[in-house]
Design a protein around this motif. Structure first.
Motif, PDB file in Angstrom:
ATOM      1  N   GLU A 139       0.642  -1.298  -0.025  1.00  0.00           N
ATOM      2  CA  GLU A 139      -0.065  -0.120   0.056  1.00  0.00           C
ATOM      3  C   GLU A 139       0.939   1.101  -0.045  1.00  0.00           C
ATOM      4  O   GLU A 139       0.338   2.317  -0.408  1.00  0.00           O
ATOM      5  CB  GLU A 139      -0.749  -0.124   1.181  1.00  0.00           C
ATOM      6  N   THR A 151      -0.282   2.743  -3.770  1.00  0.00           N
ATOM      7  CA  THR A 151      -1.533   3.533  -3.891  1.00  0.00           C
ATOM      8  C   THR A 151      -0.989   5.014  -3.100  1.00  0.00           C
ATOM      9  O   THR A 151      -1.345   6.082  -3.621  1.00  0.00           O
ATOM     10  CB  THR A 151      -2.818   3.092  -2.951  1.00  0.00           C
ATOM     11  N   TYR A 152      -0.069   4.743  -2.100  1.00  0.00           N
ATOM     12  CA  TYR A 152       0.401   5.960  -1.220  1.00  0.00           C
ATOM     13  C   TYR A 152       1.930   5.775  -1.420  1.00  0.00           C
ATOM     14  O   TYR A 152       2.535   4.655  -1.742  1.00  0.00           O
ATOM     15  CB  TYR A 152      -0.007   5.756   0.263  1.00  0.00           C
ATOM     16  N   ILE A 156      -3.930   4.199   6.871  1.00  0.00           N
ATOM     17  CA  ILE A 156      -4.543   4.315   5.882  1.00  0.00           C
ATOM     18  C   ILE A 156      -5.716   3.621   6.043  1.00  0.00           C
ATOM     19  O   ILE A 156      -6.820   3.708   5.292  1.00  0.00           O
ATOM     20  CB  ILE A 156      -3.760   3.635   4.620  1.00  0.00           C
ATOM     21  N   ASN A 182     -10.000   7.264   2.610  1.00  0.00           N
ATOM     22  CA  ASN A 182     -10.523   8.261   1.447  1.00  0.00           C
ATOM     23  C   ASN A 182      -9.418   9.536   1.556  1.00  0.00           C
ATOM     24  O   ASN A 182      -9.603  10.388   0.756  1.00  0.00           O
ATOM     25  CB  ASN A 182     -11.724   8.552   1.681  1.00  0.00           C
ATOM     26  N   ASP A 207      -6.276  11.784   1.236  1.00  0.00           N
ATOM     27  CA  ASP A 207      -5.392  12.118   0.185  1.00  0.00           C
ATOM     28  C   ASP A 207      -3.879  12.385   0.761  1.00  0.00           C
ATOM     29  O   ASP A 207      -3.063  12.300   0.076  1.00  0.00           O
ATOM     30  CB  ASP A 207      -5.804  13.288  -0.708  1.00  0.00           C
ATOM     31  N   ARG A 235      -1.309  10.504  -1.500  1.00  0.00           N
ATOM     32  CA  ARG A 235      -2.199   9.605  -2.448  1.00  0.00           C
ATOM     33  C   ARG A 235      -1.491   9.861  -3.867  1.00  0.00           C
ATOM     34  O   ARG A 235      -1.321  11.011  -4.472  1.00  0.00           O
ATOM     35  CB  ARG A 235      -3.363   9.894  -2.476  1.00  0.00           C
ATOM     36  N   LYS A 236      -1.054   8.848  -4.399  1.00  0.00           N
ATOM     37  CA  LYS A 236       0.047   8.837  -5.558  1.00  0.00           C
ATOM     38  C   LYS A 236      -1.003   9.270  -6.571  1.00  0.00           C
ATOM     39  O   LYS A 236      -0.223  10.221  -7.693  1.00  0.00           O
ATOM     40  CB  LYS A 236       0.554   7.518  -6.051  1.00  0.00           C
ATOM     41  N   SER A 237      -2.269   8.994  -6.845  1.00  0.00           N
ATOM     42  CA  SER A 237      -2.975   9.552  -7.974  1.00  0.00           C
ATOM     43  C   SER A 237      -3.136  11.136  -8.143  1.00  0.00           C
ATOM     44  O   SER A 237      -3.466  11.762  -9.136  1.00  0.00           O
ATOM     45  CB  SER A 237      -4.376   8.879  -7.912  1.00  0.00           C
ATOM     46  N   SER A 293      -6.069  18.171  -2.345  1.00  0.00           N
ATOM     47  CA  SER A 293      -6.599  17.141  -1.656  1.00  0.00           C
ATOM     48  C   SER A 293      -7.978  17.425  -1.044  1.00  0.00           C
ATOM     49  O   SER A 293      -8.121  18.517  -0.398  1.00  0.00           O
ATOM     50  CB  SER A 293      -5.667  16.974  -0.272  1.00  0.00           C
TER      51      SER A 293
END
Length: 344
Positions: free
Chosen positions: A16, A97-98, A120, A125, A127, A172-174, A203
């Motif tokens: 993660e 994801t992170y 996490i 949720n 960011d 959060r990578k996205s 965020s």
């Protein structure tokens, strides 16, 4: 069945959290970093090393680690490209994801990965997660830096140390896809401020965690404490980009923080110091005037009447008078230095 079992096991074990570690000539620190990760109470992580063109044996040390443990990756730049590009390369190769960042000479706690994963799980949720941290000085003394504020605006209004530090945050990578991360590819100073401000603006959920997992080791030779023309230029480029960010208009506290930081940065161009003369022909000097004209950078309240008058003349383009005032400031500064030296 056997090949498929391996396949599903691989999917299940996907981490993660990716820890991104760009470095240059860090051979002496690689064994320590490796041990810190091996000693983690939770071994579900991805560690992304980026060797930024080192000329020591850092790459070989990391390569040996990565060949024996697939939780570690090593990517190499053929030449030194700077910390900005190092962070970009690390992000491009992180699969979790992170992500979080680490400097090679710093330390993490034995339960860092466990702490992050628990948070996490509690706030899936979020960011951005922000933690307390420790600072270790060059004598080995440790100072705890603790969050004193309940909301984000108070952090910016107080110019909190929690605003621009990169290494005690989990991202959060996205979200990195929502702003131009390529902007920092040639930036080695204030690239952390650029990333953090964009995350604060983008965020939807920011979580402050009252726990520390990171120890920053103070280095008197770092870029932060050794300003020069290049770092001032890079700082200007970052601040200019942030000031022009349309999202900044919707957050007065963050906008005021950036304007204050911009004034401090440009002040290094217009006040006498070892890095400049009175540079009215310098492109950066002209940029200061242009940005100041657009954003009306606030002069700190503690600024002396003389300095305020000096800045006023620059803003009016009364350069001859401003230059005479600059000479007075320089004389005053040199005189104070001489008196201080004689008193020692």
């Amino acid at each position: 069945m056997f090949p498929f079992s391996l396949y599903f096991a691989k999917i299940k074990s996907m981490a993660e959290i990716s820890v991104c570690i760009p470095f240059y000539n860090a051979h002496d620190f690689i064994p320590k970093i490796h041990k810190m990760f091996l000693d983690q109470s939770d071994g579900d992580f991805e560690c992304v090393f980026v060797d930024d063109g080192s000329n020591d044996s850092s790459y070989e040390a990391c390569l040996e680690i990565a060949q024996n443990d697939n939780r570690f990756k090593i990517i190499r730049h053929e030449k030194n490209m700077g910390i900005g590009q190092g962070r970009i390369t690390a992000l491009a190769n992180a699969t979790s994801t992170y992500v979080t960042f680490m400097d090679a000479d710093d330390s993490i706690d034995w339960d860092t990965i466990e702490t992050i994963r628990k948070n996490i799980t509690l706030a899936p949720n979020a960011d951005l997660f922000i933690y307390d941290y420790d600072v270790m000085d060059q004598k080995g003394n440790i100072f705890h830096v603790v969050n004193k504020y309940e909301n984000l605006n108070d952090h910016f209004k107080s110019s909190s140390n929690f605003v621009s530090r990169l290494w005690h945050k989990v991202f959060r990578k996205s979200i990195f896809e929502k702003f131009d991360i390529s902007f920092i590819k040639n930036i080695s100073f204030a690239e952390d401020l650029y990333i953090c401000i964009n995350f604060f603006l983008l965020s939807s959920s920011v979580v402050f965690v009252p726990k520390k997992y990171y120890t920053y080791c103070y280095n008197s030779n770092s870029l932060v404490r050794n300003r020069n023309g290049k770092t001032i230029y890079e700082n200007i480029e970052v601040l200019k980009n942030l000031l022009l960010n349309p999202l900044l208009k919707n957050n007065e506290a963050i906008q005021d923080y950036i304007k204050k930081d911009a004034f401090n940065c440009f002040g290094m161009l217009i006040y006498p110091n070892i890095m400049n003369e009175f540079q009215r022909s310098s492109p950066h000097f002209i940029e200061w005037l242009e940005i100041d004209d657009i954003f009306h950078l606030d002069i700190p309240a503690k600024t002396s009447f003389f300095c305020k008058f000096y800045i006023k003349q620059i803003r009016r383009h009364h350069f001859m008078l401003a230059f005479l005032l600059w000479r007075c400031l320089r004389f005053k500064k040199n005189l104070k230095f001489i008196i201080k030296k004689q008193s020692v």
